[in-house]
Write a protein that holds these residues in place. Sequence first.
Motif, PDB file in Angstrom:
ATOM      1  N   ALA A  31     -15.750   8.024  18.920  1.00  0.00           N
ATOM      2  CA  ALA A  31     -15.075   7.357  17.765  1.00  0.00           C
ATOM      3  C   ALA A  31     -13.456   7.056  17.686  1.00  0.00           C
ATOM      4  O   ALA A  31     -13.168   6.064  17.333  1.00  0.00           O
ATOM      5  CB  ALA A  31     -15.399   8.429  16.576  1.00  0.00           C
ATOM      6  N   GLY A  79     -10.299   5.954  19.041  1.00  0.00           N
ATOM      7  CA  GLY A  79      -9.890   5.276  20.157  1.00  0.00           C
ATOM      8  C   GLY A  79      -8.864   4.413  19.755  1.00  0.00           C
ATOM      9  O   GLY A  79      -8.380   4.611  18.871  1.00  0.00           O
ATOM     10  N   LEU A  80      -8.647   3.351  20.139  1.00  0.00           N
ATOM     11  CA  LEU A  80      -7.769   2.265  19.991  1.00  0.00           C
ATOM     12  C   LEU A  80      -7.775   1.761  18.651  1.00  0.00           C
ATOM     13  O   LEU A  80      -6.703   1.554  18.112  1.00  0.00           O
ATOM     14  CB  LEU A  80      -7.671   1.034  20.943  1.00  0.00           C
ATOM     15  CG  LEU A  80      -7.321   1.282  22.487  1.00  0.00           C
ATOM     16  CD1 LEU A  80      -7.751   0.142  23.118  1.00  0.00           C
ATOM     17  CD2 LEU A  80      -5.922   1.817  22.538  1.00  0.00           C
ATOM     18  N   GLY A  81      -8.762   1.710  18.211  1.00  0.00           N
ATOM     19  CA  GLY A  81      -9.276   1.289  16.719  1.00  0.00           C
ATOM     20  C   GLY A  81      -8.550   2.291  16.060  1.00  0.00           C
ATOM     21  O   GLY A  81      -7.918   1.724  14.669  1.00  0.00           O
ATOM     22  N   TYR A  83     -12.189  -4.553  25.581  1.00  0.00           N
ATOM     23  CA  TYR A  83     -11.434  -3.388  25.597  1.00  0.00           C
ATOM     24  C   TYR A  83     -10.661  -2.743  26.435  1.00  0.00           C
ATOM     25  O   TYR A  83      -9.387  -2.060  26.350  1.00  0.00           O
ATOM     26  CB  TYR A  83     -12.716  -2.336  24.812  1.00  0.00           C
ATOM     27  CG  TYR A  83     -12.115  -1.033  24.055  1.00  0.00           C
ATOM     28  CD1 TYR A  83     -11.864  -1.274  22.722  1.00  0.00           C
ATOM     29  CD2 TYR A  83     -11.645   0.081  24.413  1.00  0.00           C
ATOM     30  CE1 TYR A  83     -11.809  -0.096  21.832  1.00  0.00           C
ATOM     31  CE2 TYR A  83     -11.331   1.208  23.997  1.00  0.00           C
ATOM     32  CZ  TYR A  83     -11.429   1.133  22.601  1.00  0.00           C
ATOM     33  OH  TYR A  83     -10.980   2.283  21.794  1.00  0.00           O
ATOM     34  N   PHE A 101     -16.087   0.030  12.754  1.00  0.00           N
ATOM     35  CA  PHE A 101     -15.648   0.034  14.413  1.00  0.00           C
ATOM     36  C   PHE A 101     -15.034   1.014  14.613  1.00  0.00           C
ATOM     37  O   PHE A 101     -15.675   1.497  15.849  1.00  0.00           O
ATOM     38  CB  PHE A 101     -14.702  -1.280  14.583  1.00  0.00           C
ATOM     39  CG  PHE A 101     -14.083  -1.449  15.999  1.00  0.00           C
ATOM     40  CD1 PHE A 101     -14.864  -1.957  16.623  1.00  0.00           C
ATOM     41  CD2 PHE A 101     -12.972  -0.700  16.316  1.00  0.00           C
ATOM     42  CE1 PHE A 101     -14.424  -2.179  18.034  1.00  0.00           C
ATOM     43  CE2 PHE A 101     -12.565  -0.769  17.738  1.00  0.00           C
ATOM     44  CZ  PHE A 101     -13.213  -1.576  18.465  1.00  0.00           C
ATOM     45  N   SER A 102     -14.427   1.969  13.786  1.00  0.00           N
ATOM     46  CA  SER A 102     -13.723   3.152  14.299  1.00  0.00           C
ATOM     47  C   SER A 102     -14.888   4.043  14.577  1.00  0.00           C
ATOM     48  O   SER A 102     -14.558   5.122  15.292  1.00  0.00           O
ATOM     49  CB  SER A 102     -12.818   3.470  12.932  1.00  0.00           C
ATOM     50  OG  SER A 102     -11.949   4.643  13.590  1.00  0.00           O
ATOM     51  N   SER A 110     -17.540   3.536  15.591  1.00  0.00           N
ATOM     52  CA  SER A 110     -18.535   3.025  16.724  1.00  0.00           C
ATOM     53  C   SER A 110     -19.925   2.870  16.355  1.00  0.00           C
ATOM     54  O   SER A 110     -20.862   3.260  16.998  1.00  0.00           O
ATOM     55  CB  SER A 110     -18.486   4.268  17.655  1.00  0.00           C
ATOM     56  OG  SER A 110     -17.238   4.532  18.187  1.00  0.00           O
TER      57      SER A 110
HETATM   58  N1  PHE Z   1     -14.538   3.566  17.851  1.00  0.00           N
HETATM   59  C1  PHE Z   1     -13.830   3.157  18.903  1.00  0.00           C
HETATM   60  C2  PHE Z   1     -12.335   2.733  18.476  1.00  0.00           C
HETATM   61  O1  PHE Z   1     -11.958   3.183  17.701  1.00  0.00           O
HETATM   62  C3  PHE Z   1     -14.012   1.732  19.572  1.00  0.00           C
HETATM   63  C4  PHE Z   1     -15.644   1.818  19.975  1.00  0.00           C
HETATM   64  C5  PHE Z   1     -16.460   0.983  19.188  1.00  0.00           C
HETATM   65  C6  PHE Z   1     -16.193   2.539  20.730  1.00  0.00           C
HETATM   66  C7  PHE Z   1     -17.708   1.052  19.336  1.00  0.00           C
HETATM   67  C8  PHE Z   1     -17.728   2.718  21.116  1.00  0.00           C
HETATM   68  C9  PHE Z   1     -18.494   1.881  20.296  1.00  0.00           C
HETATM   69  O2  PHE Z   1     -11.443   2.426  19.497  1.00  0.00           O
END
Ligand code: PHE
Length: 432
Positions: free
Chosen positions: A21, A23-25, A105, A230-231, A233
């Motif tokens: 979860a 991550g770059l987001g 990504y 997104f965050s 996942s």
């Molecule tokens: N959640 C991750 C982020 O915030 C991105 C991600 C999305 C990873 C979906 C896995 C699946 O950067």
Amino acid sequence: MPKREHWSNKFAFVMATGGAAIGLGSIWRFPYVCGENGGAAFLLAYLFCVIVIASPILIGEITLGKTARRGSGGAFRLMALSYKKFWNIVGIFAVILGFLIMTYYSIIAGWTLEYLYQSITGGLTSLDASQAEGFWQSFMLNEPRQIFWHLVFTLIVVAVIFTGLRAGIEKLSEILMPLLFLILIGLVIFALNLEADLSAAPRALTYLFTPDWSKFTSESFFMALGQATFSLSLAMGTMTAYGSYLDDDVNNVPMLGGIVIAMDTIVAILSALIIFPIIFTYGLNPEAGTGLIFVTLPALLAKIPAGLVIAPIFYALLFFAALASAISLLEPAVTHLVDEHHWQRQRAAVLVGITSILLGALWIITNSLESKSLFLNIDRFCSDILVPVSTLATTIYLGWFSSVLDNYKFGRLLVKYLCPIGIGWILIRGLL
Ligand code: PHE
């Protein structure tokens, strides 16, 4: 058949899933989207979306994987009450989507590696604002160099997946996540105590925690919802795959999911608490956007002596966060090939990795062609259309076509009615 792999314990699961979860987001995107959408008001909308819309889907996906003991494709099929073939495709679609997102990504993650490298070797020191901009521009035109970092990053991801669920993903996450929190807290303390302008910290705190509803539009709400899914996942096979490696006797998935959500949300807030005080100290606009981390920040850090140490630490943080997330973007495809086609994990990791490297290189090569940039187009296509489609389908499945959430009445209710409406709305806006 060999026994299916599973996590050593709940801690391992929470660290790996937290890593997926966070991550770059959370670290790169959250602060600037929050800045562009009025600060505190956006934060409140984000919290609402996380708690009410994203969390039941997250818990549903983990439970789905755990119950079926399969990755996304197989789990969707096995647990479907009807139309099994159709739901199988929906599950596989999520896996492909995660893979597709990984192909770019890893490009952005490669940029963090370049900046990490430059900040260690002194390439970012003494840049003024226009030089920082120039540095960024020339890096964006330097395709071989971007391909090189994309390659390095993807190879690291593949190596971890190749090593195995426990020896690779689990071990790495157990080291990276605590380290990531330590770095974040250290950087927050640094940012809130910048001496150049002592009023910056209180202003940043007010900005982040006192809502100004005048800046908040319906657009902001959609940004918050997109950011939340997104965050966390969602709808990319990640949560289902990671849930599928849970042991049978784990019976508190909602609580484990809650911890993951809390970790991710805290990281997003801490990241904003690093970025905003710096921005306010140097009189910049919090709406600086995507360039913030790669253009504005290096120029700011070059102005202060501590920047010499802070810059490498900050880019290392981004790299760690991106690494654990990228692993979780590729792992569902590997899980799928192992579960459904009985491949060896190692073989699957290599194949998926090579494909991702080639596609990513293609996006980089076309990126300088301005209007023909596949990179920007694929990003937009995924985030505006494919992700909402997959999330909507997942919600409908969890609410109406499977019984995995039966023991979780409140979540089931949300997943059935509220989530499809919210996400369907995003989708319609993306299509218009
Ligand atoms: N959640 C991750 C982020 O915030 C991105 C991600 C999305 C990873 C979906 C896995 C699946 O950067």
